[in-house]
Scaffold this motif. Structure first.
Motif, short mmCIF file in Angstrom:
data_model
loop_
_atom_site.label_atom_id
_atom_site.label_comp_id
_atom_site.label_asym_id
_atom_site.label_seq_id
_atom_site.Cartn_x
_atom_site.Cartn_y
_atom_site.Cartn_z
N SER A 48 41.00 -76.46 -145.86
CA SER A 48 39.61 -76.67 -146.28
C SER A 48 39.51 -76.83 -147.79
CB SER A 48 38.73 -75.49 -145.83
OG SER A 48 38.65 -75.44 -144.44
N ASN A 49 40.27 -76.03 -148.53
CA ASN A 49 40.25 -76.13 -149.99
C ASN A 49 40.70 -77.50 -150.48
OD1 ASN A 49 39.25 -73.59 -150.40
ND2 ASN A 49 41.19 -72.68 -151.01
N VAL A 50 41.71 -78.07 -149.83
CA VAL A 50 42.16 -79.40 -150.23
C VAL A 50 41.02 -80.40 -150.08
CG1 VAL A 50 43.68 -81.33 -149.67
CG2 VAL A 50 44.58 -79.00 -149.72
N TYR A 51 40.36 -80.39 -148.94
CA TYR A 51 39.30 -81.36 -148.69
C TYR A 51 38.06 -81.09 -149.54
CZ TYR A 51 41.79 -83.71 -144.96
OH TYR A 51 42.69 -84.46 -144.25
N ASP A 52 37.80 -79.84 -149.91
CA ASP A 52 36.63 -79.52 -150.73
C ASP A 52 36.88 -79.70 -152.23
OD1 ASP A 52 35.11 -78.86 -148.54
OD2 ASP A 52 35.33 -76.69 -148.79
N HIS A 53 38.10 -79.43 -152.69
CA HIS A 53 38.32 -79.32 -154.14
C HIS A 53 39.42 -80.20 -154.71
CE1 HIS A 53 35.72 -75.82 -153.99
NE2 HIS A 53 36.48 -75.30 -153.05
N ALA A 54 40.26 -80.77 -153.89
CA ALA A 54 41.42 -81.50 -154.41
C ALA A 54 41.40 -82.94 -153.92
CB ALA A 54 42.71 -80.80 -153.99
N THR A 55 42.53 -83.60 -154.06
CA THR A 55 42.65 -84.99 -153.61
C THR A 55 43.80 -85.09 -152.62
OG1 THR A 55 44.10 -85.49 -155.48
CG2 THR A 55 41.77 -85.96 -155.77
N PRO A 56 43.62 -85.93 -151.60
CA PRO A 56 44.71 -86.16 -150.65
C PRO A 56 45.90 -86.81 -151.36
CG PRO A 56 42.61 -86.93 -149.79
CD PRO A 56 42.40 -86.58 -151.24
N PRO A 57 47.06 -86.86 -150.78
CA PRO A 57 47.32 -86.53 -149.39
C PRO A 57 47.43 -85.03 -149.18
CG PRO A 57 49.35 -87.19 -150.43
CD PRO A 57 48.25 -87.35 -151.46
N CYS A 58 47.22 -84.62 -147.95
CA CYS A 58 47.32 -83.22 -147.58
C CYS A 58 48.42 -83.08 -146.53
CB CYS A 58 45.99 -82.73 -147.01
SG CYS A 58 46.01 -81.01 -146.48
N VAL A 73 53.33 -70.31 -145.19
CA VAL A 73 52.45 -71.46 -145.01
C VAL A 73 52.40 -72.19 -146.35
CG1 VAL A 73 50.05 -72.14 -144.66
CG2 VAL A 73 51.05 -70.32 -143.26
N GLU A 74 52.54 -73.51 -146.33
CA GLU A 74 52.43 -74.31 -147.55
C GLU A 74 51.50 -75.48 -147.30
OE1 GLU A 74 56.80 -73.79 -149.53
OE2 GLU A 74 56.63 -75.26 -147.89
N VAL A 75 50.58 -75.71 -148.23
CA VAL A 75 49.65 -76.83 -148.12
C VAL A 75 49.72 -77.61 -149.43
CG1 VAL A 75 47.26 -77.53 -147.77
CG2 VAL A 75 48.17 -75.57 -146.52
N ASP A 76 50.06 -78.89 -149.30
CA ASP A 76 50.20 -79.78 -150.46
C ASP A 76 48.93 -80.59 -150.67
OD1 ASP A 76 52.92 -79.07 -150.52
OD2 ASP A 76 53.49 -80.81 -149.31
N ASP A 77 48.65 -80.91 -151.92
CA ASP A 77 47.61 -81.89 -152.23
C ASP A 77 48.03 -82.67 -153.47
OD1 ASP A 77 46.28 -80.85 -154.75
OD2 ASP A 77 45.90 -79.13 -153.45
N GLY A 78 47.29 -83.70 -153.80
CA GLY A 78 47.65 -84.58 -154.90
C GLY A 78 47.02 -84.23 -156.23
N GLU A 79 46.45 -83.05 -156.37
CA GLU A 79 45.73 -82.66 -157.58
C GLU A 79 46.52 -81.62 -158.37
OE1 GLU A 79 43.23 -83.06 -160.29
OE2 GLU A 79 42.42 -83.89 -158.43
N ALA A 80 47.29 -82.09 -159.35
CA ALA A 80 48.15 -81.19 -160.11
C ALA A 80 47.39 -80.37 -161.15
CB ALA A 80 49.26 -81.98 -160.80
N ASP A 81 46.33 -80.91 -161.70
CA ASP A 81 45.66 -80.25 -162.82
C ASP A 81 44.55 -79.29 -162.42
OD1 ASP A 81 47.28 -81.56 -164.65
OD2 ASP A 81 45.99 -83.32 -164.65
N LEU A 82 43.98 -79.46 -161.24
CA LEU A 82 42.89 -78.59 -160.79
C LEU A 82 43.47 -77.52 -159.88
CD1 LEU A 82 39.85 -78.11 -160.80
CD2 LEU A 82 39.69 -79.60 -158.81
N LEU A 83 43.62 -76.30 -160.44
CA LEU A 83 44.22 -75.21 -159.70
C LEU A 83 43.13 -74.35 -159.07
CD1 LEU A 83 47.00 -74.13 -162.20
CD2 LEU A 83 47.17 -75.71 -160.27
N PRO A 84 43.39 -73.80 -157.89
CA PRO A 84 42.39 -72.93 -157.26
C PRO A 84 42.19 -71.65 -158.08
CG PRO A 84 44.41 -73.03 -155.94
CD PRO A 84 44.59 -73.95 -157.09
N VAL A 85 40.96 -71.16 -158.05
CA VAL A 85 40.62 -69.94 -158.77
C VAL A 85 40.01 -68.97 -157.76
CG1 VAL A 85 39.23 -68.95 -160.62
CG2 VAL A 85 40.20 -71.24 -160.88
N LEU A 86 40.53 -67.79 -157.73
CA LEU A 86 40.09 -66.76 -156.80
C LEU A 86 38.62 -66.40 -157.02
CD1 LEU A 86 41.19 -64.86 -154.56
CD2 LEU A 86 41.65 -63.22 -156.36
#
Length: 134
Positions: A48-58, A73-86
């Motif tokens: 969900s975080n990938v689709y809400d906050h990052a860019t594909p591919p997932c 569990v590992e989930v990849d996305d194409g957004e290197a600069d935008l890191l998730p924040v708790l």
């Protein structure tokens, strides 16, 4: 159980959460229901975080930890600069609790930057008991 396993979600324009939940359940066949439920929760939140906050591919991967002591569990996305924040979300004050769930359920979680994006990963500790085949 069919680990390691990978699922490419790049063909889905919207988060295919029911597909992802079913896939996790299938690859963790034979694992306790509690462990499957926790893994499904983690994968659901991270995808969900990938689709809400990052860019594909997932892409999603589930693998067994050494000594059968859990699942990673590992989930990849194409957004290197935008890191998730708790605990924060750009989508409003009623959002942003996904990583808080990951923080509470996972033993460890983190982010690995890649040249093409990032991987958000989480590890769940539980003993994987394999049936004895005679």
């Amino acid at each position: 159980m069919q680990l390691p396993a990978a699922l490419d979600l790049s063909r889905f324009p919207h988060p295919p959460l029911s597909t992802v939940r079913l896939w996790v359940t299938e690859v963790l066949v034979g694992v306790s229901e509690d462990c499957v439920d926790d893994t499904v929760l983690l994968v659901n939140e991270l995808v969900s975080n990938v689709y809400d906050h990052a860019t594909p591919p997932c892409r999603v991967r589930v693998s067994e930890l050494p000594e059968h002591l859990g699942v990673r569990v590992e989930v990849d996305d194409g957004e290197a600069d935008l890191l998730p924040v708790l605990g924060t979300s750009r989508l409003g004050k009623y959002r942003g609790r996904g990583l808080m769930l990951v923080e509470r359920v996972a033993e460890r979680w983190g982010i690995s930057r890649r040249t093409w994006g990032k991987t958000v990963w989480a590890e769940l500790p539980f003993r994987i008991v394999r049936p004895v085949v005679v």
